[in-house]
Write an enzyme that holds these catalytic residues in place. Structure first.
Site: not given
Ligand SMILES: NC(=O)c1ccc[n+]([C@@H]2O[C@H](COP(=O)([O-])OP(=O)(O)OC[C@H]3O[C@@H](n4cnc5c(N)ncnc54)[C@H](O)[C@@H]3O)[C@@H](O)[C@H]2O)c1
Length: 247
Positions: A143, A152
């Site tokens: 990501s 995350y």
């Protein structure tokens, strides 16, 4: 256009919806047999049925070594081996994108278990069935968040580290390993989880004004798994509309 993979076999984790389901449909459209794995049994069966004859759905959790091992063996037995693996399953919903102190250790463990150790477990289970097959290739879905911190983001930075590690460790088996770091991609989950203000705030940090679509990530995946990428391994391709470049 074909990516030169017709007749080959692909395994995609998190294939029940979103990007995983879209990868499965795209690879089947290129003539590949696709095995979708998802912990959501109903979703993965519906996704496979929607793609058609070339797809099979398997219920499995990427953190469950025994389950994943049995699925890889079943896929290889049915199809003769595995050519492409897409490590796409990941936790990225709102509850897993909070500051660490708010998430607490139990949720942080689950985040790393799925996003990081899940990638390790699936890769280790698949690689004996991929070794030595012409054009064997793994794509990990990281990501753009990997470059801006957070719990995350840190889990996705580890996915990029694993991409470099497995590129080195699996090269002698003829397996290339690369990653894609998507920016904000309007999948169903993102549409339902993120308020439009948040999507617009992220989009305002992109160079390009467009929405990121599933097709943008499919196109990157098709390149990385194609013979045109035969000399590319250990790389992370950012597909972000310039978001990552702007950070
Ligand atoms: N959509 C985006 O904007 C975006 C941006 C950057 C990175 N990503 C990454 O792309 C991947 C897919 O994103 P998406 O938007 O399609 O997600 P999604 O939430 O729509 O789909 C993820 C799928 O993975 C499955 N899954 C989750 N945990 C699992 C587990 N332990 N075992 C097996 N299956 C599991 C879920 O059931 C779900 O079907 C994720 O890794 C995400 O972090 C997405």
């Amino acid at each position: 256009m074909t990516n030169g993979c017709g007749g080959k076999v692909a395994v995609i984790t998190g294939g029940g919806r979103g990007l995983g389901r879209a990868f499965g449909a795209a690879l089947a459209a290129h003539g590949m047999r696709v095995a979708l794995i998802d912990r959501d049994d109903a979703a993965v069966r519906a996704a496979a049925a929607g793609i058609g004859q070339l797809a099979t759905g398997y219920a499995g959790d990427v953190t469950d070594e025994a389950q994943i091992g049995a699925i890889m063996a079943a896929v290889a037995k049915a199809s003769g081996g595995i050519d492409i693996l897409i490590n796409n399953a990941g936790l990225h919903s709102h509850e897993y994108s909070q500051p660490l102190a708010e998430m607490g250790l139990q949720k942080i463990r689950r985040l790393f278990d799925v996003n990081v150790l899940g990638t390790v477990a699936v890769t280790l289970a698949a690689q004996p069935f991929m070794a030595g097959r012409k054009g064997a290739s793994i794509v990990n879905i990281a990501s753009a968040a990997a470059f801006s911190g957070g719990g995350y983001g840190t889990s996705k930075l580890a996915v990029i580290g694993l991409t470099m590690t497995f590129a080195r460790e699996l090269a002698s088996a003829g397996i290339r390993v690369n990653a894609i770091a998507p920016g904000i991609i309007l999948t169903d989950t993102i549409r339902s989880e993120l308020p439009p203000e948040t999507v617009n705030r992220v989009k305002a940090m992109q160079y390009l004004p467009d929405d990121g679509t599933e097709q943008d990530i499919i196109d990157a995946m098709l390149y990385l798994t194609s013979p045109q990428a035969r000399f590319v391994t250990g790389e992370t391709l950012r597909v972000t509309g310039g978001l990552a470049a702007g950070i």
